[in-house]
Write a protein that holds these residues in place. Structure first.
Motif, short mmCIF file in Angstrom:
data_model
loop_
_atom_site.label_atom_id
_atom_site.label_comp_id
_atom_site.label_asym_id
_atom_site.label_seq_id
_atom_site.Cartn_x
_atom_site.Cartn_y
_atom_site.Cartn_z
N GLY A 209 0.81 -1.21 0.00
CA GLY A 209 0.00 0.00 0.00
C GLY A 209 0.85 1.26 0.00
N VAL A 210 1.89 1.27 0.80
CA VAL A 210 2.77 2.44 0.86
C VAL A 210 3.46 2.65 -0.48
N SER A 211 3.91 1.57 -1.09
CA SER A 211 4.57 1.67 -2.39
C SER A 211 3.62 2.21 -3.45
N ARG A 212 2.39 1.70 -3.48
CA ARG A 212 1.41 2.18 -4.46
C ARG A 212 1.07 3.65 -4.21
N TRP A 213 0.97 4.04 -2.94
CA TRP A 213 0.67 5.43 -2.63
C TRP A 213 1.75 6.36 -3.15
N HIS A 214 2.99 6.03 -2.88
CA HIS A 214 4.11 6.86 -3.35
C HIS A 214 4.12 6.97 -4.87
N ALA A 215 3.80 5.88 -5.54
CA ALA A 215 3.85 5.87 -7.00
C ALA A 215 2.69 6.64 -7.63
N THR A 216 1.58 6.71 -6.94
CA THR A 216 0.36 7.28 -7.52
C THR A 216 0.12 8.72 -7.13
N THR A 217 0.48 9.09 -5.90
CA THR A 217 0.15 10.42 -5.38
C THR A 217 0.98 11.50 -6.06
N PRO A 218 0.36 12.53 -6.60
CA PRO A 218 1.13 13.59 -7.28
C PRO A 218 2.24 14.18 -6.43
N TRP A 242 -15.34 32.79 6.13
CA TRP A 242 -16.49 32.71 5.22
C TRP A 242 -16.57 31.34 4.56
N ILE A 243 -16.04 30.34 5.24
CA ILE A 243 -16.03 28.97 4.72
C ILE A 243 -16.80 28.08 5.68
N THR A 244 -17.84 27.45 5.18
CA THR A 244 -18.60 26.49 5.98
C THR A 244 -19.26 25.49 5.06
N GLY A 245 -19.39 24.26 5.55
CA GLY A 245 -20.04 23.20 4.79
C GLY A 245 -19.16 22.55 3.74
N ILE A 246 -17.85 22.77 3.79
CA ILE A 246 -16.98 22.20 2.76
C ILE A 246 -16.31 20.92 3.25
N ALA A 247 -15.82 20.14 2.29
CA ALA A 247 -14.97 18.99 2.57
C ALA A 247 -13.59 19.31 2.03
N LEU A 248 -12.65 19.58 2.91
CA LEU A 248 -11.29 19.91 2.52
C LEU A 248 -10.49 18.62 2.41
N VAL A 249 -10.09 18.28 1.20
CA VAL A 249 -9.34 17.05 0.97
C VAL A 249 -7.85 17.32 1.17
N VAL A 250 -7.23 16.56 2.05
CA VAL A 250 -5.81 16.72 2.38
C VAL A 250 -5.14 15.38 2.10
N ASP A 251 -4.78 15.16 0.83
CA ASP A 251 -4.36 13.82 0.41
C ASP A 251 -3.19 13.80 -0.56
N GLY A 252 -2.49 14.93 -0.70
CA GLY A 252 -1.37 14.95 -1.63
C GLY A 252 -1.78 14.84 -3.08
N GLY A 253 -3.09 14.93 -3.33
CA GLY A 253 -3.60 14.88 -4.70
C GLY A 253 -4.02 13.52 -5.18
N VAL A 254 -4.09 12.52 -4.30
CA VAL A 254 -4.37 11.16 -4.77
C VAL A 254 -5.76 11.03 -5.40
N LEU A 255 -6.72 11.84 -4.96
CA LEU A 255 -8.06 11.74 -5.55
C LEU A 255 -8.14 12.33 -6.96
N THR A 256 -7.02 12.86 -7.45
CA THR A 256 -6.99 13.24 -8.86
C THR A 256 -6.90 12.02 -9.75
N ARG A 257 -6.61 10.86 -9.16
CA ARG A 257 -6.49 9.62 -9.91
C ARG A 257 -7.77 8.79 -9.72
N PRO A 258 -8.11 7.94 -10.70
CA PRO A 258 -9.30 7.09 -10.53
C PRO A 258 -9.16 6.17 -9.33
N THR A 259 -7.96 5.69 -9.06
CA THR A 259 -7.70 4.82 -7.92
C THR A 259 -6.20 4.80 -7.67
N TRP A 260 -5.83 4.35 -6.49
CA TRP A 260 -4.40 4.23 -6.20
C TRP A 260 -4.06 2.80 -5.81
#
Length: 260
Positions: A209-218, A242-260
């Motif tokens: 999992g760690v290897s795949r994460w490193h390879a996939t995350t921008p 002035w920010i409420t109701g949001i989902a702040l994604v803190v993932d190094g950009g991994v959700l830019t990919r279909p899957t990791w």
């Protein structure tokens, strides 16, 4: 509550001096990171734990933080946690709902007990504590901030953790619903969706999992507890007024990919 015309410098708007913020699950790795980063920004932290020690946590002056032990599923837990903040510090200005459980099980084979435990701890307990904290904030009349720690699994389910993903997806919608309900009181509610957060022995326990994460995350690295903590500082501060109701994604950009 910050004035909408607040023209302080951005660095000053990030300061949390004088604010009392409860962090649940503060004894774990991510919870410790959140508590430490909030404290570094000047907040007075009230550290909730079920059983993990929190005596390693200190405030900005080097003094032990206020701590409260509670099983979040106990009927009196929400009020006891809020009371710990008010009894020791006179108020509550923020809540970070970080405490959670995570376990793996094939979705088609989930028992009622496994399903109920996941939803009770990760979603129902968060709802009850949020209600209790918000009531105290409303009584104070000075607004506040609530942050749910969700997960990227709440946006994209992972194999074997469908019940966990469902609970975290529920937090995303809970934050939006609560933001709409409590906004008129000046209380902001947001969520943070962390990606894979590093911890001791993770690479040994899950090398694939760690290897795949490193390879996939921008951004080509695992997250840290401080990454999540800094996002909490932002969402608890006047810089996000002035920010409420949001989902702040803190993932190094991994959700830019279909899957990791």
């Amino acid at each position: 509550m910050a004035d909408h015309d607040d023209l302080r410098a951005p660095a000053d708007l990030l300061r949390l001096d004088g604010r009392v913020i409860v962090v649940t699950g503060a004894g774990g790795g991510v919870g410790t990171g959140i508590a430490q980063r909030l404290g570094a920004a000047g907040a007075t932290v009230v550290a909730h734990t079920r059983s993990s020690p929190v005596d390693h946590l200190v405030d900005a002056a080097g003094n032990p933080v206020t701590s409260v032990e509670a099983d979040l599923l106990a009927p009196d837990a929400p009020q006891r946690i809020v009371a710990a903040a008010i009894d020791h510090h006179g108020r509550i200005d923020g809540l970070v709902n970080n405490a959670a459980i995570a376990n793996a099980a094939p979705f088609a084979e989930l028992t009622d007990d496994l399903w109920s435990e996941m939803i009770d701890v990760n979603l129902n307990a968060t709802h009850r504590l949020t209600q209790a904290a918000v009531r105290a904030m409303q009584a104070q009349g000075s607004g506040g901030a609530v942050v749910h720690i969700a997960s990227i699994d709440g946006h994209q389910p992972d194999d074997g953790t469908g019940h966990y993903s469902t609970s975290k997806a529920g937090l995303l919608m809970h934050a939006r619903a609560a933001a709409a309900a409590y906004g008129p009181d000046g209380i902001r509610v947001n969520s943070i969706s962390p990606g894979l957060i590093d911890r001791p022995s993770l690479a040994d326990d899950w090398p694939d999992g760690v290897s795949r994460w490193h390879a996939t995350t921008p951004l080509r690295r695992l997250g840290t507890a401080a990454d999540v903590g800094d996002a909490c500082v932002f969402l608890c501060s006047d810089l996000s007024r002035w920010i409420t109701g949001i989902a702040l994604v803190v993932d190094g950009g991994v959700l830019t990919r279909p899957t990791w």
